[in-house]
Design a protein around this motif. Structure first.
Motif, PDB file in Angstrom:
ATOM      1  N   GLY A  56      44.346  33.627  48.452  1.00  0.00           N
ATOM      2  CA  GLY A  56      45.475  33.348  47.575  1.00  0.00           C
ATOM      3  C   GLY A  56      45.750  34.538  46.677  1.00  0.00           C
ATOM      4  N   ILE A  57      46.892  34.499  46.013  1.00  0.00           N
ATOM      5  CA  ILE A  57      47.291  35.616  45.159  1.00  0.00           C
ATOM      6  C   ILE A  57      46.332  35.823  43.986  1.00  0.00           C
ATOM      7  N   PRO A  58      45.890  34.749  43.277  1.00  0.00           N
ATOM      8  CA  PRO A  58      44.954  34.995  42.168  1.00  0.00           C
ATOM      9  C   PRO A  58      43.650  35.655  42.618  1.00  0.00           C
ATOM     10  N   SER A  59      43.126  35.277  43.795  1.00  0.00           N
ATOM     11  CA  SER A  59      41.906  35.913  44.293  1.00  0.00           C
ATOM     12  C   SER A  59      42.140  37.396  44.547  1.00  0.00           C
ATOM     13  N   TYR A  60      43.273  37.700  45.174  1.00  0.00           N
ATOM     14  CA  TYR A  60      43.642  39.096  45.421  1.00  0.00           C
ATOM     15  C   TYR A  60      43.833  39.826  44.091  1.00  0.00           C
ATOM     16  N   TYR A  61      44.515  39.154  43.164  1.00  0.00           N
ATOM     17  CA  TYR A  61      44.794  39.762  41.863  1.00  0.00           C
ATOM     18  C   TYR A  61      43.508  39.997  41.092  1.00  0.00           C
ATOM     19  N   LEU A  62      42.551  39.072  41.221  1.00  0.00           N
ATOM     20  CA  LEU A  62      41.258  39.248  40.560  1.00  0.00           C
ATOM     21  C   LEU A  62      40.537  40.467  41.117  1.00  0.00           C
ATOM     22  N   ALA A  63      40.555  40.617  42.455  1.00  0.00           N
ATOM     23  CA  ALA A  63      39.925  41.779  43.071  1.00  0.00           C
ATOM     24  C   ALA A  63      40.620  43.066  42.650  1.00  0.00           C
ATOM     25  N   GLY A  64      41.950  43.053  42.679  1.00  0.00           N
ATOM     26  CA  GLY A  64      42.695  44.239  42.274  1.00  0.00           C
ATOM     27  C   GLY A  64      42.498  44.586  40.805  1.00  0.00           C
TER      28      GLY A  64
ATOM     29  N   GLY B 132      50.342  38.752  32.457  1.00  0.00           N
ATOM     30  CA  GLY B 132      51.004  39.962  31.964  1.00  0.00           C
ATOM     31  C   GLY B 132      50.212  41.224  32.214  1.00  0.00           C
ATOM     32  N   SER B 133      48.865  41.112  32.239  1.00  0.00           N
ATOM     33  CA  SER B 133      48.019  42.281  32.482  1.00  0.00           C
ATOM     34  C   SER B 133      46.681  41.822  33.026  1.00  0.00           C
ATOM     35  N   SER B 134      45.933  42.766  33.595  1.00  0.00           N
ATOM     36  CA  SER B 134      44.599  42.449  34.109  1.00  0.00           C
ATOM     37  C   SER B 134      43.685  41.987  32.987  1.00  0.00           C
ATOM     38  N   GLU B 135      43.836  42.586  31.795  1.00  0.00           N
ATOM     39  CA  GLU B 135      42.968  42.222  30.675  1.00  0.00           C
ATOM     40  C   GLU B 135      43.247  40.801  30.193  1.00  0.00           C
ATOM     41  N   SER B 136      44.524  40.432  30.102  1.00  0.00           N
ATOM     42  CA  SER B 136      44.841  39.078  29.645  1.00  0.00           C
ATOM     43  C   SER B 136      44.394  38.043  30.669  1.00  0.00           C
ATOM     44  N   PHE B 137      44.495  38.355  31.951  1.00  0.00           N
ATOM     45  CA  PHE B 137      44.081  37.420  32.997  1.00  0.00           C
ATOM     46  C   PHE B 137      42.573  37.208  32.974  1.00  0.00           C
TER      47      PHE B 137
ATOM     48  N   THR C  34      41.298  36.733  28.583  1.00  0.00           N
ATOM     49  CA  THR C  34      41.850  35.599  27.829  1.00  0.00           C
ATOM     50  C   THR C  34      41.766  34.317  28.626  1.00  0.00           C
ATOM     51  N   TRP C  35      42.308  34.302  29.851  1.00  0.00           N
ATOM     52  CA  TRP C  35      42.380  33.057  30.604  1.00  0.00           C
ATOM     53  C   TRP C  35      41.039  32.690  31.242  1.00  0.00           C
ATOM     54  N   LEU C  36      40.468  33.583  32.044  1.00  0.00           N
ATOM     55  CA  LEU C  36      39.257  33.232  32.784  1.00  0.00           C
ATOM     56  C   LEU C  36      38.065  33.012  31.854  1.00  0.00           C
ATOM     57  N   LEU C  37      37.839  33.922  30.915  1.00  0.00           N
ATOM     58  CA  LEU C  37      36.705  33.750  30.013  1.00  0.00           C
ATOM     59  C   LEU C  37      36.921  32.569  29.066  1.00  0.00           C
ATOM     60  N   GLY C  38      38.144  32.386  28.587  1.00  0.00           N
ATOM     61  CA  GLY C  38      38.422  31.276  27.682  1.00  0.00           C
ATOM     62  C   GLY C  38      38.233  29.922  28.343  1.00  0.00           C
TER      63      GLY C  38
END
Length: 540
Positions: A95-103, A407-412, A415-419
């Protein structure tokens, strides 16, 4: 009221923490004392009339069909084989989030091999709590909300179900926004699509997923099985494009780390925690799927697919992201922007739309619609069924702002995953400790559906205050770091920032230990009190 086990004479009570016994001996002992009922029908047992979930029992009542989603799944209706569970993970991983996480790992400065090592290690670590959480679902045929009643009480279970559902609704909005944005960029390539058009595409994607989930869980199983080979083919095609365009694997994987040894570790540990929290939500409600598995062997073999498929897909994501530096002159970690940049004719665009849509829908339905739908059914089985719960999930998802989280790799990541991991970790730690250490893998399924004061799992007014306290203790340490990350607190100590960067580990183990310790002290106090009472009775 606490468990009835605590009020039995000592020689009738099973040990509270049978950790000195092997799993096989525990299972043999449990079968001798509490043989499982033989389920031969969709309504496997008749529960007492004081149950708040009584529509499950009365199969002739108008609401019986809706509330049967909560009933234990009989063996005759468990159709998931190991291949089905593995296909589920393929659909979730690709899925896109998995790809986005890797990227995002490349975007944060890691080399391709550092990224793969981080993702693979984190998913192997997650495999243990994943299979431990899935085991009771397969053994008893129960969903996550019903299992949560045994730990948090028939009223207190609402809190973990609510937290899990809110995280799922956030993920649902993220996935649906990704799917809608993909349609716009690939079918109507505008540099800045107007906001009403973006929301229209977002709503269309939500409605499409509701239509697919409407037939029920079997439709999800079929969708995952049939989609798996298509997703593998499309992912392989993207990898072949990047290899051929960059001149082979050597040049495309030549991108070195931008992090020095001293800079790597401060990035590695938050990334490790983020990768675990990426699937921690599914690891929590995996009983919603494992309850359909034919045997424990099927669910365990299927679960092994997570680290395998995640490692392979991460390699694709990292390799393709690394190749964009050579092919296009800059790193593009967003696959939708990459596909839009590649361009191509109508056939290429159609294949891209089908691939992204299929990858997004299979992940979103299985990971983010099942848990909230089941939670709503458990709250009010006469009002909600699985389908209505899915509709409410989509409506709540509209309230999130996924464009900010993406919006950015850092916010994803930060902010989201760790939170979200700070909310999910404690629940998993408490429930695993409760089932394996406190209850010794023994559950009275019929008692789980009761809300009367005499119920075994009624605790104090329907709430297990020990579990509630452990949950609060598990969440609080990560709060200062989260408030610092979102800009509410400016002066936060390095200690609390470090706690937040490892939120899942800290909250999972801290909450589990606190729950075990408090339960042990409570049981010890009642045993001592019971012995004193017996001695006074003998004296009198």
């Amino acid at each position: 009221m606490e468990s009835r086990l605590l009020h039995l004479p000592r020689h009738h009570r099973p040990p509270l923490f049978p950790i000195h016994l092997s799993p096989n001996s525990i299972r043999r002992r449990h079968r001798q004392l509490h043989p499982l009922p033989q389920f031969n029908s969709p309504i496997p047992m008749q529960l007492s009339h004081d149950s708040s979930l009584s529509p499950i029992v009365h199969s002739h009542s108008p609401s019986a069909s809706s509330s049967s989603d909560l009933a234990p799944i009989p063996q005759s209706q468990r159709t998931f084989k190991a291949f089905d569970m593995a296909s589920l993970w393929i659909g979730l991983v690709v899925g896109i989030p998995s790809y986005y996480l890797a990227g995002s790992l490349v975007d944060l400065g890691m080399s391709w091999w550092q990224g793969i090592a981080t993702v693979s290690f984190s998913n192997f670590l997650l495999l243990l709590p994943l299979t431990l959480s899935a085991f009771p679902g397969t053994r008893h045929g129960l969903s996550f909300p019903i299992l949560a009643r045994s730990t948090f009480g028939p009223r207190g279970y609402f809190l973990p179900s609510l937290l899990r559902s809110l995280v799922a609704c956030g993920w649902f909005s993220i996935e649906s926004w990704i799917g809608g944005r993909a349609l716009l960029l690939l079918l109507l390539p505008l540099p800045h699509p107007p906001l009403p058009l973006q929301f229209a595409s977002f709503l269309f994607f939500c409605l499409a997923q509701i239509a697919l989930i409407w037939p029920g869980m079997d439709s999800i199983r079929k969708l995952e099985v049939y989609s798996a080979p298509i997703l593998i083919l499309l992912t392989s095609s993207l990898l072949l494009w990047s290899v051929s365009s960059s001149g082979g694997f050597g040049p495309m994987l030549s991108l070195t780390s931008r992090l020095s040894p001293s800079e790597f570790w401060p990035v590695f540990f938050p990334a490790l925690n983020a990768n675990i929290s990426f699937w921690a939500t599914v690891a929590l409600n995996i009983p919603d799927f494992s309850r359909y598995a034919r045997t424990q062997r099927d669910q365990i073999l299927g679960q092994i697919g997570l680290p395998v498929f995640m490692g392979l897909f991460t390699f694709v994501g990292l390799a393709v992201t690394s190749s964009t530096q050579l092919i296009l002159g800059r790193i593009i970690s967003d696959p939708i922007h990459l596909l839009a940049e590649i361009g191509g004719g109508p056939i290429t665009k159609l294949v891209a739309v089908v691939g992204i849509s299929l990858a997004t829908i299979t992940t979103n339905i299985a990971a983010n619609m099942v848990a909230p739908a089941n939670a709503l059914v458990s709250v009010n089985p006469s009002l909600f069924n699985f389908q209505r719960g899915a509709v409410v999930t989509a409506l709540i998802g509209l309230l999130f702002q996924p464009w900010k989280l993406l919006g950015s790799s850092e916010s994803f990541l930060y902010t989201w995953l760790l939170g979200s991991s700070a909310l999910i970790g404690p629940i998993g730690g408490i429930m695993i400790v409760d089932y394996y250490l406190v209850k010794g893998m023994e559950l009275d399924v019929e008692e789980l559906y009761k809300e009367d004061r005499e119920g075994k799992y009624y605790y104090w007014g329907g709430y297990n205050l020990v579990a509630m306290a452990a949950l609060v203790v598990g969440v609080l340490p990560a709060l200062p770091g989260f408030l610092n990350k979102v800009g509410i607190l400016s002066n936060t100590s390095v200690f609390f920032v470090g706690v937040y960067n490892n939120a899942w580990f800290v909250s999972f183990f801290l909450a589990g230990f606190v729950y075990w310790a408090l339960s042990w002290l409570l049981a010890l106090n009642r045993r001592v009190g019971g012995e004193i009472g017996e001695e006074r009775g003998l004296i009198s």
